[in-house]
Design a protein around this motif. Sequence first.
Motif, mmCIF file in Angstrom:
data_model
loop_
_atom_site.group_PDB
_atom_site.id
_atom_site.type_symbol
_atom_site.label_atom_id
_atom_site.label_comp_id
_atom_site.label_asym_id
_atom_site.label_seq_id
_atom_site.Cartn_x
_atom_site.Cartn_y
_atom_site.Cartn_z
ATOM 1 N N ARG A 286 -8.414 -3.402 4.542
ATOM 2 C CA ARG A 286 -8.440 -3.854 5.931
ATOM 3 C C ARG A 286 -9.766 -3.490 6.592
ATOM 4 O O ARG A 286 -10.401 -4.312 7.252
ATOM 5 C CB ARG A 286 -7.292 -3.198 6.711
ATOM 6 N N GLU A 287 -10.176 -2.229 6.423
ATOM 7 C CA GLU A 287 -11.390 -1.762 7.073
ATOM 8 C C GLU A 287 -12.638 -2.409 6.466
ATOM 9 O O GLU A 287 -13.595 -2.731 7.184
ATOM 10 C CB GLU A 287 -11.477 -0.243 6.965
ATOM 11 N N TYR B 71 -12.041 4.182 -3.623
ATOM 12 C CA TYR B 71 -10.840 3.339 -3.702
ATOM 13 C C TYR B 71 -9.887 3.764 -4.808
ATOM 14 O O TYR B 71 -8.669 3.832 -4.605
ATOM 15 C CB TYR B 71 -11.261 1.876 -3.890
ATOM 16 N N ARG C 279 -12.772 -5.832 7.956
ATOM 17 C CA ARG C 279 -12.952 -5.763 9.401
ATOM 18 C C ARG C 279 -14.416 -5.522 9.753
ATOM 19 O O ARG C 279 -14.957 -6.136 10.685
ATOM 20 C CB ARG C 279 -12.081 -4.645 9.995
ATOM 21 N N SER D 265 -0.437 -6.076 3.893
ATOM 22 C CA SER D 265 0.697 -5.179 4.100
ATOM 23 C C SER D 265 1.802 -5.368 3.073
ATOM 24 O O SER D 265 2.500 -4.412 2.737
ATOM 25 C CB SER D 265 1.259 -5.361 5.512
ATOM 26 N N ASP E 117 -1.631 -8.946 9.188
ATOM 27 C CA ASP E 117 -2.114 -8.083 8.115
ATOM 28 C C ASP E 117 -1.782 -8.714 6.764
ATOM 29 O O ASP E 117 -0.632 -8.678 6.316
ATOM 30 C CB ASP E 117 -1.462 -6.708 8.254
ATOM 31 N N GLU F 155 -0.839 2.811 0.169
ATOM 32 C CA GLU F 155 -1.149 2.556 1.572
ATOM 33 C C GLU F 155 -2.625 2.812 1.867
ATOM 34 O O GLU F 155 -3.243 2.118 2.684
ATOM 35 C CB GLU F 155 -0.279 3.434 2.474
ATOM 36 N N GLY F 156 -3.219 3.788 1.172
ATOM 37 C CA GLY F 156 -4.641 4.050 1.342
ATOM 38 C C GLY F 156 -5.483 2.869 0.896
ATOM 39 O O GLY F 156 -6.507 2.546 1.522
ATOM 40 N N LYS F 157 -5.085 2.195 -0.191
ATOM 41 C CA LYS F 157 -5.819 1.021 -0.657
ATOM 42 C C LYS F 157 -5.714 -0.119 0.349
ATOM 43 O O LYS F 157 -6.674 -0.866 0.576
ATOM 44 C CB LYS F 157 -5.302 0.593 -2.029
ATOM 45 N N ARG F 158 -4.538 -0.258 0.945
ATOM 46 C CA ARG F 158 -4.391 -1.286 1.977
ATOM 47 C C ARG F 158 -5.307 -1.009 3.155
ATOM 48 O O ARG F 158 -5.973 -1.916 3.670
ATOM 49 C CB ARG F 158 -2.933 -1.338 2.444
ATOM 50 N N ARG F 159 -5.357 0.252 3.601
ATOM 51 C CA ARG F 159 -6.238 0.601 4.722
ATOM 52 C C ARG F 159 -7.693 0.366 4.365
ATOM 53 O O ARG F 159 -8.489 -0.105 5.192
ATOM 54 C CB ARG F 159 -6.016 2.063 5.115
#
Length: 468
Positions: free
Chosen positions: A341-342, A328, A345, A302, A299, A334-338
């Motif tokens: 990532r998505e 965004y 992905r 992270s 990740d 943590e929401g920005k990281r998710r």
Amino acid sequence: MFWLMLLAVAPGAPAQQRLPPPPAAPTQPSASRDVAIGAVRSYRGDRTLINGFVRVPHELLDAVTIGAGGFAEFRLDVGVVDARGTVLATDRWTRRVPWTATRARGAASVEMVTFTVDSGAYEIRASVKDSASGRQSAATLPVQGFRARPPASDLLLAPEIRRATPGDTVAGPGELRKGDLLITAASDVALSPTQAALFYYCEVYRDSAGDVPWAVRVRGGEGKTIVTTPPAASAIPAGGGVITGSVDLAGLPPGSYQLELVIGAGADSLVRSARFRMAGFEVEQELAQQQQATVATGDVFSQMTEAKLDTLFAPLFYLAPLSELNVYRGLTLEGKRRFLREFWRQRDPTPGTPDNELQQSFYQRLGEANRRFREGGAAEIPGWRTDRGRIFILHGEPDEIMRRPVNGQSNPWEAWKYTQNRALKYVFYDQTRLGNFQLVYTDDRKEKGMPGWERLVGQDAVDEIARF
């Protein structure tokens, strides 16, 4: 947000108390870390209605507690003072801010105050005390009550204005209600390349009903007009009405600007103006680091700070619609990281492998665009935000390039051609002769050229580009 009503304040009102002068603070703070006060005036009866906005940067706050459920807290004292220094009204309240919000770059709370005054000079004073550290910050703003009914109110700028609908008539947190309009409050309006719509509101006062012509223009730091809207007209009823709308300023370089609303025509016209900022993204250093590092297994988001996450998010509007990206800005760290990532992905061309080739090449091209296509002049536009930089990021290195430098009265231009996946051609023209190339022609249906570009480059160049 808190809505403080200090109504019917008059110079002759009995003094409630005397506040000591606030700590030295600029009336118009020069940095986003300062407490700032903004205000707009309108006319109500024979009095001046003042809507004030106090901006409290979260950088001024320390955490009371850290981690899940952590928060910072501040106390705000607001007072209205007349020309003699007599305090006419005061109030104070405490506001709690989630700890994650204090770590977001540029984040701030906006508190609202509303009061009416007679003719005369007044001062709004605001003092902020951080509950954790005890530090205090302050700001003042002079305001003047109208002596008589003006032809128009002050101009109010906002990042958003929406019309109330059935079932949605109550102003939400941070919103100011004007008639059936709900206006997002801001003491200092700052746009960004991904949120570039600027909204405006102005009241016009007149005895008789009629159509009032108006137009909007935007001036740069040196007073030069750089944007002008087509003339419009609004039906203003007897007694007064409202002129409101928005202008899309996407592509405006970072800097400070002034929006002017020109009301009326000819000798009877008047101008109301207000300042705003277009923020940029400090991406060069972050992207250079990203370019040097490949996307490793695991990740990559992270351990990134929120500032770095924001930097990597900024250019994504080249790849995705705003409807996908708008969420965004309101996310936690943590929401920005998710989100990131998505985002990547879903776009991974080889999901079964540890590398995401699209993500890797995207940031590599961004770094290369910054190195090669930064444009000159006072704006200092980073390469990834220029027309050539955008095409390079989206399509990579052209298969062929035709360049024509300055030649007598002819300005420089260059043509790019791609021949691999789909034949595409792009023509960039420099009207300034300062290295600022604008896309004027393309056969790419996803891009917009410039009508009448042939007259700019000349027929010889058009023929040469056609043969290219």
